[in-house]
Design a protein around this motif. Structure first.
Motif, PDB file in Angstrom:
ATOM      1  N   ALA A  20      40.138  41.061  51.097  1.00 45.03           N
ATOM      2  CA  ALA A  20      41.402  41.812  51.021  1.00 45.03           C
ATOM      3  C   ALA A  20      42.294  41.495  50.175  1.00 45.03           C
ATOM      4  O   ALA A  20      42.845  42.181  49.548  1.00 45.03           O
ATOM      5  N   SER A  21      42.600  40.296  50.313  1.00 46.65           N
ATOM      6  CA  SER A  21      43.889  39.741  49.576  1.00 46.65           C
ATOM      7  C   SER A  21      43.399  39.574  48.032  1.00 46.65           C
ATOM      8  O   SER A  21      44.255  39.969  47.336  1.00 46.65           O
ATOM      9  N   ASP A  50      45.964  32.407  41.966  1.00 46.95           N
ATOM     10  CA  ASP A  50      45.931  32.910  43.418  1.00 46.95           C
ATOM     11  C   ASP A  50      44.404  33.054  43.729  1.00 46.95           C
ATOM     12  O   ASP A  50      43.925  33.350  44.619  1.00 46.95           O
ATOM     13  N   PHE A  51      43.877  34.096  42.622  1.00 45.57           N
ATOM     14  CA  PHE A  51      42.627  34.692  42.513  1.00 45.57           C
ATOM     15  C   PHE A  51      41.501  33.537  42.832  1.00 45.57           C
ATOM     16  O   PHE A  51      40.659  33.575  43.735  1.00 45.57           O
ATOM     17  N   TYR A  52      41.525  32.546  42.097  1.00 44.65           N
ATOM     18  CA  TYR A  52      40.485  31.508  42.239  1.00 44.65           C
ATOM     19  C   TYR A  52      40.992  30.789  43.593  1.00 44.65           C
ATOM     20  O   TYR A  52      39.749  30.507  44.206  1.00 44.65           O
ATOM     21  N   THR A  53      42.191  30.511  44.053  1.00 45.93           N
ATOM     22  CA  THR A  53      42.462  29.618  45.038  1.00 45.93           C
ATOM     23  C   THR A  53      41.788  30.586  46.485  1.00 45.93           C
ATOM     24  O   THR A  53      41.415  30.235  47.399  1.00 45.93           O
ATOM     25  N   LEU A 130      40.472  35.707  30.721  1.00 42.06           N
ATOM     26  CA  LEU A 130      40.235  35.567  31.976  1.00 42.06           C
ATOM     27  C   LEU A 130      40.658  36.916  32.881  1.00 42.06           C
ATOM     28  O   LEU A 130      40.064  37.205  33.756  1.00 42.06           O
ATOM     29  N   GLU A 131      41.768  37.403  32.329  1.00 45.66           N
ATOM     30  CA  GLU A 131      42.248  38.688  33.113  1.00 45.66           C
ATOM     31  C   GLU A 131      41.167  39.897  32.825  1.00 45.66           C
ATOM     32  O   GLU A 131      40.896  40.822  33.737  1.00 45.66           O
ATOM     33  N   GLU A 132      40.772  39.869  31.452  1.00 47.08           N
ATOM     34  CA  GLU A 132      39.937  40.898  31.342  1.00 47.08           C
ATOM     35  C   GLU A 132      38.393  40.604  32.094  1.00 47.08           C
ATOM     36  O   GLU A 132      37.889  41.728  32.615  1.00 47.08           O
ATOM     37  N   GLN A 133      38.060  39.263  32.275  1.00 47.48           N
ATOM     38  CA  GLN A 133      36.772  39.050  33.239  1.00 47.48           C
ATOM     39  C   GLN A 133      37.015  39.217  34.815  1.00 47.48           C
ATOM     40  O   GLN A 133      36.187  39.496  35.300  1.00 47.48           O
ATOM     41  N   MET A 134      38.189  39.194  35.091  1.00 54.33           N
ATOM     42  CA  MET A 134      38.397  39.032  36.565  1.00 54.33           C
ATOM     43  C   MET A 134      38.025  40.204  37.244  1.00 54.33           C
ATOM     44  O   MET A 134      37.663  39.992  38.278  1.00 54.33           O
ATOM     45  N   PRO A 135      38.216  41.570  36.938  1.00 58.03           N
ATOM     46  CA  PRO A 135      37.789  42.648  37.656  1.00 58.03           C
ATOM     47  C   PRO A 135      36.209  42.614  38.072  1.00 58.03           C
ATOM     48  O   PRO A 135      35.783  42.814  38.960  1.00 58.03           O
ATOM     49  N   ALA A 136      35.491  42.351  36.834  1.00 59.36           N
ATOM     50  CA  ALA A 136      34.043  42.113  36.793  1.00 59.36           C
ATOM     51  C   ALA A 136      33.530  41.061  37.905  1.00 59.36           C
ATOM     52  O   ALA A 136      32.763  41.115  38.615  1.00 59.36           O
ATOM     53  N   THR A 137      34.264  39.905  37.727  1.00 61.28           N
ATOM     54  CA  THR A 137      33.930  38.685  38.374  1.00 61.28           C
ATOM     55  C   THR A 137      34.203  39.019  39.791  1.00 61.28           C
ATOM     56  O   THR A 137      33.510  38.609  40.777  1.00 61.28           O
ATOM     57  N   LEU A 138      35.342  39.722  40.248  1.00 58.17           N
ATOM     58  CA  LEU A 138      35.696  39.665  41.456  1.00 58.17           C
ATOM     59  C   LEU A 138      34.538  40.897  42.141  1.00 58.17           C
ATOM     60  O   LEU A 138      34.320  40.871  43.385  1.00 58.17           O
ATOM     61  N   THR A 139      34.231  42.029  41.379  1.00 50.84           N
ATOM     62  CA  THR A 139      33.208  42.846  41.836  1.00 50.84           C
ATOM     63  C   THR A 139      31.935  41.969  42.049  1.00 50.84           C
ATOM     64  O   THR A 139      31.489  42.239  43.232  1.00 50.84           O
TER      65      THR A 139
END
Length: 158
Positions: A20-21, A50-53, A130-139
């Motif tokens: 959730a965070s 913070d994402f990777y942390t 990395l910002e562009e990849q983050m949503p797909a990586t998070l999904t």
């Protein structure tokens, strides 16, 4: 309730809370301004950090509870990712696949740079990638972690 059941249910709840965070970070990044001034770069870098942390905290919880502990080598951060991509016979399946492990390794490298340089040296092009990849990586991360949680909870029924 048995100790093992309590442990797995607590671990699942902790992971869900961390997910959730991470979703909140995704929302923040989506609304972040994209100028390349120092303040914006530092703020966007903080979100990527913070994402990777958050990802690593989930991995550390799993390693502590199911792997016998977090790796202790000087390269333990990278080793932790590799461990999460390994199935451990009679202990647990792989938590993430090799493709996701590679993508998360890129985020780990950025976090290392972010922690160890001055913000004025941040590379806007690298951050944008990395910002562009983050949503797909998070999904992908969320899907694979949720599958792992489902596996953990299935263990309670066997």
């Amino acid at each position: 309730m048995k100790r093992e059941e309590t442990l797995l249910r607590r671990l699942a709840a902790e992971i869900e809370s961390e997910l959730a965070s991470l979703a909140q970070l995704e929302q923040e990044l989506a609304g972040a301004p994209n100028p390349e001034d120092s303040y914006s770069l530092r703020a966007r870098g903080s979100i990527l950090h913070d994402f990777y942390t958050g990802v690593e905290r989930i991995f550390m919880r799993i390693a502590s509870e199911l792997n016998g502990g977090v790796p202790q080598s000087p390269q333990w951060h990278q080793e932790l990712i590799r461990n999460m991509a390994l199935a451990i016979p009679e202990v647990r399946p792989a938590v993430i696949d090799a493709d996701l492990a590679g993508k998360l390794s890129e985020h780990l490298r950025f976090r290392h740079v972010f922690r160890n340089i001055y913000g004025s040296v941040l590379d806007p092009a690298r951050m944008q990638s990395l910002e562009e990849q983050m949503p797909a990586t998070l999904t992908a991360f969320r899907q694979q972690i949720e599958a792992f949680i489902a596996w953990m909870l299935e263990q309670l029924q066997t």
